[in-house]
Scaffold this motif. Structure first.
Motif, PDB file in Angstrom:
ATOM      1  N   ALA A   5       0.849  -1.188   0.000  1.00 39.69           N
ATOM      2  CA  ALA A   5       0.000   0.000   0.000  1.00 39.69           C
ATOM      3  C   ALA A   5       0.882   1.235   0.000  1.00 39.69           C
ATOM      4  O   ALA A   5       2.073   1.172   0.358  1.00 39.69           O
ATOM      5  CB  ALA A   5      -0.926   0.010   1.214  1.00 39.69           C
ATOM      6  N   VAL A   6       0.304   2.353  -0.397  1.00 37.89           N
ATOM      7  CA  VAL A   6       1.018   3.628  -0.431  1.00 37.89           C
ATOM      8  C   VAL A   6       0.665   4.415   0.817  1.00 37.89           C
ATOM      9  O   VAL A   6      -0.514   4.660   1.091  1.00 37.89           O
ATOM     10  CB  VAL A   6       0.650   4.437  -1.692  1.00 37.89           C
ATOM     11  CG1 VAL A   6       1.439   5.748  -1.729  1.00 37.89           C
ATOM     12  CG2 VAL A   6       0.930   3.613  -2.946  1.00 37.89           C
ATOM     13  N   ARG A   7       1.684   4.804   1.580  1.00 41.40           N
ATOM     14  CA  ARG A   7       1.416   5.562   2.798  1.00 41.40           C
ATOM     15  C   ARG A   7       1.478   7.056   2.498  1.00 41.40           C
ATOM     16  O   ARG A   7       2.064   7.484   1.505  1.00 41.40           O
ATOM     17  CB  ARG A   7       2.414   5.186   3.893  1.00 41.40           C
ATOM     18  CG  ARG A   7       3.828   5.714   3.717  1.00 41.40           C
ATOM     19  CD  ARG A   7       4.718   5.230   4.856  1.00 41.40           C
ATOM     20  NE  ARG A   7       5.998   5.906   4.911  1.00 41.40           N
ATOM     21  CZ  ARG A   7       7.080   5.516   4.276  1.00 41.40           C
ATOM     22  NH1 ARG A   7       7.036   4.459   3.488  1.00 41.40           N
ATOM     23  NH2 ARG A   7       8.209   6.201   4.403  1.00 41.40           N
ATOM     24  N   HIS A   8       0.893   7.843   3.383  1.00 45.69           N
ATOM     25  CA  HIS A   8       0.765   9.276   3.150  1.00 45.69           C
ATOM     26  C   HIS A   8       1.842  10.094   3.851  1.00 45.69           C
ATOM     27  O   HIS A   8       1.954  11.289   3.610  1.00 45.69           O
ATOM     28  CB  HIS A   8      -0.611   9.758   3.597  1.00 45.69           C
ATOM     29  CG  HIS A   8      -0.921   9.464   5.033  1.00 45.69           C
ATOM     30  ND1 HIS A   8      -0.870   8.198   5.552  1.00 45.69           N
ATOM     31  CD2 HIS A   8      -1.275  10.272   6.058  1.00 45.69           C
ATOM     32  CE1 HIS A   8      -1.183   8.239   6.835  1.00 45.69           C
ATOM     33  NE2 HIS A   8      -1.431   9.485   7.168  1.00 45.69           N
ATOM     34  N   SER A   9       2.635   9.471   4.725  1.00 48.37           N
ATOM     35  CA  SER A   9       3.755  10.194   5.331  1.00 48.37           C
ATOM     36  C   SER A   9       4.914  10.196   4.338  1.00 48.37           C
ATOM     37  O   SER A   9       4.906   9.452   3.356  1.00 48.37           O
ATOM     38  CB  SER A   9       4.170   9.542   6.654  1.00 48.37           C
ATOM     39  OG  SER A   9       4.484   8.179   6.467  1.00 48.37           O
ATOM     40  N   GLY A  10       5.914  11.018   4.596  1.00 49.92           N
ATOM     41  CA  GLY A  10       7.020  11.134   3.660  1.00 49.92           C
ATOM     42  C   GLY A  10       7.870   9.890   3.608  1.00 49.92           C
ATOM     43  O   GLY A  10       7.755   8.980   4.425  1.00 49.92           O
ATOM     44  N   GLY A  11       8.754   9.836   2.606  1.00 46.96           N
ATOM     45  CA  GLY A  11       9.702   8.740   2.524  1.00 46.96           C
ATOM     46  C   GLY A  11       9.430   7.817   1.355  1.00 46.96           C
ATOM     47  O   GLY A  11       8.577   8.070   0.502  1.00 46.96           O
ATOM     48  N   ALA A  12      10.178   6.711   1.323  1.00 46.58           N
ATOM     49  CA  ALA A  12      10.083   5.731   0.252  1.00 46.58           C
ATOM     50  C   ALA A  12       9.707   4.379   0.846  1.00 46.58           C
ATOM     51  O   ALA A  12       9.312   4.280   2.007  1.00 46.58           O
ATOM     52  CB  ALA A  12      11.410   5.668  -0.501  1.00 46.58           C
TER      53      ALA A  12
END
Length: 305
Positions: free
Chosen positions: A106-113
């Motif tokens: 899934a794609v998270r909404h906080s920063g980063g990779a």
């Protein structure tokens, strides 16, 4: 706010960086804990639930409905991607490959990779109200980094004394506040801000094989990029990743989670379990709360998964 500073440990942790004022935490915080082994089947299946929970909790903190919070959680197995990862040309195929191999994606909404999630990884979030005029996110990163190191010191002080903060080239989700021992990363930190509150989040690799996790993420990028070397994505070298247990630190998630609680209390923080808050005030936010489920659905729709 209360302050605590283990001078020797923090001097080494931020060695070579500008010395700043002591990190601070609120004097009172609510403790939410969601270890993977206590999740229902539905909660374990949806990897966005913990992120949605923190999004809803952050809104409530910003509205003054609940005090600042500490959230400690883990997930049975998956890969949380950054938004940039999801835009790689073959990201959908790479995510499908992860899921076929038994990893939620899934794609998270906080920063980063991209980062892995499993029972050997302890996730730690500080969810705090936004102070007027507060702009320097580096202070918040330093705050959580120092707490992460102090948690390791609670059970393994010799290993904790070797922890350094700074980007580890070749690691997955590289950043200025990577945390490593001997040049091998075990923790990364990300942040998410709302209008009235924000959270700072750490993924702490405690047990298992760091190299295997690095190989998992490298494989994702190899597929998602289609081998196009001109694209911008982390070039992961699995040998740069390790678990705390491989580096002489705590090797069990429960031991490290206890260290987080002890580190907060050593700073003078009064931790109130979520169950006690429910009894005292009636505030009750669960993973199964309709608001959390709606937020998870919104995040999935917004970020295309």
């Amino acid at each position: 706010m209360v302050s605590y500073e283990n001078g020797g440990l923090l001097d080494k942790l931020f060695e070579g960086q500008e010395r700043r004022t002591a990190s601070t935490l609120p004097a009172k915080m609510v403790l939410f804990e969601h270890p993977a082994e206590e999740l229902t089947a539905a909660e374990a299946e949806d990897m966005l639930i913990p992120f949605a929970f923190e999004e809803a909790l952050c809104r409530d903190i910003g509205a003054g409905l609940v005090p600042p919070c500490l959230h400690i959680w883990s997930h049975p197995g998956g890969v949380a991607l950054g938004l940039r990862d999801s835009r790689l040309p073959h990201a959908a195929a790479a995510m499908a490959g992860l899921e076929q191999a038994g990893y939620a994606a899934a794609v998270r909404h906080s920063g980063g990779a991209a980062v892995p999630l499993d029972t050997g990884i302890v996730n730690v979030s500080l969810i705090l109200p936004k102070a007027p005029g507060k702009l320097d996110f580096h202070d918040d990163f330093r705050l959580l980094a120092s707490l992460i190191a102090e948690a390791a010191a609670a059970s393994h002080p010799q290993a904790a004394a070797q922890i350094r903060a700074g980007e580890i080239a070749g690691s997955y989700c590289p950043g200025d506040f990577d945390m490593a021992i001997g040049g091998r990363k075990f923790c990364g930190i990300a942040q998410r801000r709302q209008s009235g509150a924000y959270f700072v989040h750490a993924f702490v690799v405690v047990s298992g094989s760091g190299r295997e996790r690095g190989e998992l993420i490298r494989g994702f990028y190899q597929t998602a990029s289609g081998g196009d070397a001109s694209l911008d994505y982390p070039r992961v070298r699995p040998e740069t990743i390790a678990a705390l247990g491989e580096l002489g630190g705590p090797d069990a998630a429960a031991v490290y989670a206890a260290g987080i609680r002890q580190a907060a209390e050593r700073r003078g923080v009064q931790l109130t379990p979520a169950a006690s808050l429910r009894q005292e005030t009636g505030y009750d936010l669960q993973y199964s709360d309709p608001r959390v489920l709606e937020t998870a659905a919104m995040l999935r729709q917004r970020y295309a998964r």
